[in-house]
Design a protein around this motif. Structure first.
Motif, PDB file in Angstrom:
ATOM      1  N   LYS A 135       0.834  -1.205   0.000  1.00 14.71           N
ATOM      2  CA  LYS A 135       0.000   0.000   0.000  1.00 14.71           C
ATOM      3  C   LYS A 135       0.867   1.252   0.000  1.00 14.71           C
ATOM      4  O   LYS A 135       0.562   2.224  -0.692  1.00 14.71           O
ATOM      5  N   SER A 136       1.950   1.220   0.755  1.00 10.33           N
ATOM      6  CA  SER A 136       2.850   2.361   0.816  1.00 10.33           C
ATOM      7  C   SER A 136       3.485   2.640  -0.540  1.00 10.33           C
ATOM      8  O   SER A 136       3.516   3.783  -1.019  1.00 10.33           O
ATOM      9  N   LYS A 137       3.992   1.585  -1.179  1.00 11.33           N
ATOM     10  CA  LYS A 137       4.627   1.740  -2.486  1.00 11.33           C
ATOM     11  C   LYS A 137       3.626   2.216  -3.539  1.00 11.33           C
ATOM     12  O   LYS A 137       3.948   3.037  -4.405  1.00 11.33           O
ATOM     13  N   LEU A 138       2.401   1.687  -3.471  1.00 12.70           N
ATOM     14  CA  LEU A 138       1.382   2.096  -4.433  1.00 12.70           C
ATOM     15  C   LEU A 138       0.974   3.558  -4.224  1.00 12.70           C
ATOM     16  O   LEU A 138       0.746   4.286  -5.192  1.00 12.70           O
ATOM     17  N   ALA A 139       0.892   3.982  -2.969  1.00 13.78           N
ATOM     18  CA  ALA A 139       0.551   5.378  -2.686  1.00 13.78           C
ATOM     19  C   ALA A 139       1.638   6.301  -3.226  1.00 13.78           C
ATOM     20  O   ALA A 139       1.336   7.357  -3.802  1.00 13.78           O
ATOM     21  N   LEU A 140       2.902   5.916  -3.068  1.00 16.20           N
ATOM     22  CA  LEU A 140       4.001   6.704  -3.626  1.00 16.20           C
ATOM     23  C   LEU A 140       3.895   6.783  -5.141  1.00 16.20           C
ATOM     24  O   LEU A 140       4.097   7.835  -5.754  1.00 16.20           O
ATOM     25  N   HIS A 141       3.568   5.655  -5.757  1.00 17.73           N
ATOM     26  CA  HIS A 141       3.416   5.625  -7.218  1.00 17.73           C
ATOM     27  C   HIS A 141       2.313   6.575  -7.673  1.00 17.73           C
ATOM     28  O   HIS A 141       2.484   7.342  -8.630  1.00 17.73           O
ATOM     29  N   VAL A 142       1.174   6.516  -6.977  1.00 20.15           N
ATOM     30  CA  VAL A 142       0.036   7.358  -7.358  1.00 20.15           C
ATOM     31  C   VAL A 142       0.392   8.835  -7.173  1.00 20.15           C
ATOM     32  O   VAL A 142       0.060   9.673  -8.015  1.00 20.15           O
TER      33      VAL A 142
END
Length: 84
Positions: free
Chosen positions: A73-80
């Motif tokens: 979730k953390s990595k995806l939030a950074l990506h977004v």
């Protein structure tokens, strides 16, 4: 092969759970891939809550570890946030 009725039932239950877990894990992995491939900010913002909920559900039912879900979730939030 199992000799006791309870062991036979446990094998049936395990197979059913395995199929269920496999389906939801694969579906979630595909959703994560789709989100990572998205470069459009609006589309990524729409997908993020859905993918986050899927990861939370998998962590809740112990298909994946809660820390793995948090890392994803953390990595995806950074990506977004970094999408243009």
């Amino acid at each position: 092969m199992a000799n006791h009725q309870s062991a036979i039932k446990r094998i049936r239950q395990s197979e059913a759970k395995r199929g269920h877990n496999k389906f939801y894990a694969k579906t979630t992995r595909n959703a994560v891939r789709k989100l990572r491939a998205t470069t459009d900010k609006e589309a990524a913002n729409e997908l993020l809550p859905t993918v986050t909920a899927m990861l939370d559900k998998l962590a809740k039912i112990n298909v994946i570890h809660k820390n793995k879900a948090a890392n994803l979730k953390s990595k995806l939030a950074l990506h977004v946030n970094n999408c243009k």
